[in-house]
Each structure stands twice: as structure tokens, then as C-alpha cells.
Design a protein around this motif. Sequence first.
Motif, PDB file in Angstrom:
ATOM      1  N   ASN A  15     -30.889  21.203 -46.275  1.00  0.00           N
ATOM      2  CA  ASN A  15     -30.508  21.186 -45.274  1.00  0.00           C
ATOM      3  C   ASN A  15     -31.099  19.976 -44.050  1.00  0.00           C
ATOM      4  O   ASN A  15     -31.161  20.036 -43.088  1.00  0.00           O
ATOM      5  N   ALA A  16     -31.378  18.924 -44.933  1.00  0.00           N
ATOM      6  CA  ALA A  16     -31.847  17.686 -44.263  1.00  0.00           C
ATOM      7  C   ALA A  16     -30.835  16.914 -43.588  1.00  0.00           C
ATOM      8  O   ALA A  16     -31.276  16.269 -42.517  1.00  0.00           O
ATOM      9  N   LEU A  17     -29.582  17.283 -43.892  1.00  0.00           N
ATOM     10  CA  LEU A  17     -28.638  16.334 -42.958  1.00  0.00           C
ATOM     11  C   LEU A  17     -27.895  17.262 -41.940  1.00  0.00           C
ATOM     12  O   LEU A  17     -26.735  16.809 -41.328  1.00  0.00           O
ATOM     13  N   VAL A  18     -28.211  18.444 -41.614  1.00  0.00           N
ATOM     14  CA  VAL A  18     -27.608  19.434 -40.670  1.00  0.00           C
ATOM     15  C   VAL A  18     -28.130  18.653 -39.198  1.00  0.00           C
ATOM     16  O   VAL A  18     -29.256  17.926 -39.124  1.00  0.00           O
ATOM     17  N   PRO A  19     -26.932  18.520 -38.230  1.00  0.00           N
ATOM     18  CA  PRO A  19     -25.546  19.173 -38.305  1.00  0.00           C
ATOM     19  C   PRO A  19     -24.728  18.318 -38.902  1.00  0.00           C
ATOM     20  O   PRO A  19     -23.574  18.758 -39.034  1.00  0.00           O
ATOM     21  N   GLU A  20     -24.804  16.869 -39.360  1.00  0.00           N
ATOM     22  CA  GLU A  20     -23.911  16.111 -39.676  1.00  0.00           C
ATOM     23  C   GLU A  20     -23.139  16.841 -41.008  1.00  0.00           C
ATOM     24  O   GLU A  20     -21.951  16.663 -41.077  1.00  0.00           O
ATOM     25  N   ILE A  21     -23.919  17.205 -42.108  1.00  0.00           N
ATOM     26  CA  ILE A  21     -23.581  17.683 -43.227  1.00  0.00           C
ATOM     27  C   ILE A  21     -24.399  19.206 -43.267  1.00  0.00           C
ATOM     28  O   ILE A  21     -25.567  19.160 -43.392  1.00  0.00           O
ATOM     29  N   LEU A 175     -15.669  22.447 -45.030  1.00  0.00           N
ATOM     30  CA  LEU A 175     -16.577  23.768 -44.443  1.00  0.00           C
ATOM     31  C   LEU A 175     -16.718  23.360 -43.079  1.00  0.00           C
ATOM     32  O   LEU A 175     -17.079  24.226 -42.126  1.00  0.00           O
ATOM     33  N   ASP A 176     -17.319  22.117 -43.046  1.00  0.00           N
ATOM     34  CA  ASP A 176     -17.989  21.597 -41.527  1.00  0.00           C
ATOM     35  C   ASP A 176     -16.951  21.275 -40.617  1.00  0.00           C
ATOM     36  O   ASP A 176     -17.109  21.331 -39.493  1.00  0.00           O
ATOM     37  N   TYR A 177     -15.920  20.520 -41.159  1.00  0.00           N
ATOM     38  CA  TYR A 177     -15.156  19.870 -40.066  1.00  0.00           C
ATOM     39  C   TYR A 177     -13.489  20.307 -40.241  1.00  0.00           C
ATOM     40  O   TYR A 177     -12.740  19.588 -39.699  1.00  0.00           O
ATOM     41  N   GLN A 178     -13.301  21.310 -41.103  1.00  0.00           N
ATOM     42  CA  GLN A 178     -11.808  21.751 -41.563  1.00  0.00           C
ATOM     43  C   GLN A 178     -10.917  20.396 -41.924  1.00  0.00           C
ATOM     44  O   GLN A 178     -11.420  19.601 -42.717  1.00  0.00           O
ATOM     45  N   ASN A 179      -9.887  20.613 -41.363  1.00  0.00           N
ATOM     46  CA  ASN A 179      -9.073  19.270 -41.377  1.00  0.00           C
ATOM     47  C   ASN A 179      -9.407  17.908 -40.521  1.00  0.00           C
ATOM     48  O   ASN A 179      -8.639  16.936 -40.901  1.00  0.00           O
ATOM     49  N   LEU A 180     -10.628  17.787 -39.944  1.00  0.00           N
ATOM     50  CA  LEU A 180     -10.942  16.740 -39.076  1.00  0.00           C
ATOM     51  C   LEU A 180     -11.582  15.646 -40.078  1.00  0.00           C
ATOM     52  O   LEU A 180     -12.857  15.681 -39.741  1.00  0.00           O
ATOM     53  N   ARG A 181     -10.978  15.060 -40.767  1.00  0.00           N
ATOM     54  CA  ARG A 181     -11.486  13.873 -41.569  1.00  0.00           C
ATOM     55  C   ARG A 181     -12.269  12.914 -40.536  1.00  0.00           C
ATOM     56  O   ARG A 181     -13.283  12.280 -40.983  1.00  0.00           O
ATOM     57  N   ALA A 182     -11.788  12.386 -39.445  1.00  0.00           N
ATOM     58  CA  ALA A 182     -12.287  11.495 -38.423  1.00  0.00           C
ATOM     59  C   ALA A 182     -13.478  11.866 -37.963  1.00  0.00           C
ATOM     60  O   ALA A 182     -14.627  11.054 -37.965  1.00  0.00           O
ATOM     61  N   SER A 183     -13.623  13.274 -37.598  1.00  0.00           N
ATOM     62  CA  SER A 183     -14.970  13.566 -37.041  1.00  0.00           C
ATOM     63  C   SER A 183     -16.097  13.638 -38.169  1.00  0.00           C
ATOM     64  O   SER A 183     -16.912  13.294 -37.761  1.00  0.00           O
ATOM     65  N   TYR A 184     -15.654  13.752 -39.396  1.00  0.00           N
ATOM     66  CA  TYR A 184     -16.574  14.003 -40.588  1.00  0.00           C
ATOM     67  C   TYR A 184     -17.130  12.402 -40.747  1.00  0.00           C
ATOM     68  O   TYR A 184     -18.094  12.275 -40.917  1.00  0.00           O
ATOM     69  N   VAL A 185     -15.900  11.407 -40.727  1.00  0.00           N
ATOM     70  CA  VAL A 185     -16.571  10.028 -40.731  1.00  0.00           C
ATOM     71  C   VAL A 185     -17.311   9.445 -39.574  1.00  0.00           C
ATOM     72  O   VAL A 185     -18.390   8.803 -40.030  1.00  0.00           O
ATOM     73  N   ASP A 186     -17.134   9.975 -38.629  1.00  0.00           N
ATOM     74  CA  ASP A 186     -17.794   9.479 -37.307  1.00  0.00           C
ATOM     75  C   ASP A 186     -19.386  10.116 -37.572  1.00  0.00           C
ATOM     76  O   ASP A 186     -20.234   9.633 -37.126  1.00  0.00           O
TER      77      ASP A 186
END
Length: 205
Positions: A15-21, A175-186
Amino acid sequence: MSFPYELKPLPYAYNALVPEISEETLHFHHDKHLKTYVENLNKALESYPDGQKKSLEELLRSLDCIPEANRTAIRNNGGGVHNHELYFDCMSPKKGQKPAGALAAAMDRAFGSYDEWKARMKAAALGQFGSGYAFLVCGPDKCISVVQTANQDSPLSKGLTPLLNVDIWEHAYYLDYQNLRASYVDAWFNVVNWEFVCKRYEECR
Ligand code: MN3
């Protein structure tokens, strides 16, 4: 790292990277996906005793030397192990880090600024069609650059030393961003372990 390969524990709490991952993503990604690559790499090496004596980096650096019957499995699963261990090591609960020292200077020279590098890295991550990675690498000339790779291919196979990578397979973020790869990378930029990446650069230059 050498044969038989073992599943290296995640270097921080799930849980160390919440909320990013999220914790759930890290459990699936590490406990299921990486574990499968480790098991399949060991399977691929069972019928290739010469390969068991080499390090994983040596194998990936010289794929052409591997017998054809074992090569694709080692390329995919060996790359899968090496890329994932780097990906997990390159993130940290100590968030908001920035590159420092020699690497920061090299990034300014190569890209103009940290923000320009971020734009380049994000473009590589979004531009990779399908599954793969964006990498910051160090070349044989000691120059750094951004490259993208497909599937589980490693920059080691092209003579480059990977310093940092972002996994852009959907299992890394769906699971966290669905299809939003850009939001994940940010969000990923905020959890990069620059302390670790700077050390890697010191070792390769
Ligand atoms: Mn992955």
C-alpha cells in the motif's frame, strides 16, 4: 541474479504507493504477473544448461547466442523478469523526488530540462502501440536517451543499459486508471525513485 530465479519481494509495502498505484494493482502485478515470468524463465532454462550458468543480463545482452528453441521464451520471460524488477525498484514511497547530481546534469544536456525529459518520456509511453515500456537508457557512448520497447523486450538486447522504466502494459494501470494511460504516466512521475536511478547512472558511466 542467476538460475534458478526466485520471486524477489516487492521493495516496499503493497500500500506504499497509494494513491498513484493501488495495493490491488501491486498484488496482481508482482504476485501474479512477475511470478509467472520467473516460473516460465526457469522452465525455459531447464533445457538449456549453458544458459543456467549465465546471469540474466548476460542472456539478454546476447540473445543471438541462445539456441533458437529456447530464445523466444528467454527473450519474453527473461525480459519480463528483468523489466519488472527494474520497474518495481524504480518506484518509492518517498514521493516527489527529482533527479540530482550527475544524472540531473546529463538530463539537462540531453533533453534541455527535467520537464522536457518528462514530455519525452510521456510521449514514448503513450506512443508505444499495445504493450511495452518507455525507458531512460544509457548508451555505450555514455549518452542518455529515451526509448520505447514492445512486449518484454529489454534495451540490454540493443546494447543499452536501462536506468528507469515505466510499464505500460494494461495490467500495470487498468484497475486504477482503466484506459487512461496518460493519467497513469502522470501519476507515475511522482513515485519515481530518483535516488536509485541516479545510483544506476553513476554505475554505468
Ligand atoms: Mn508488467
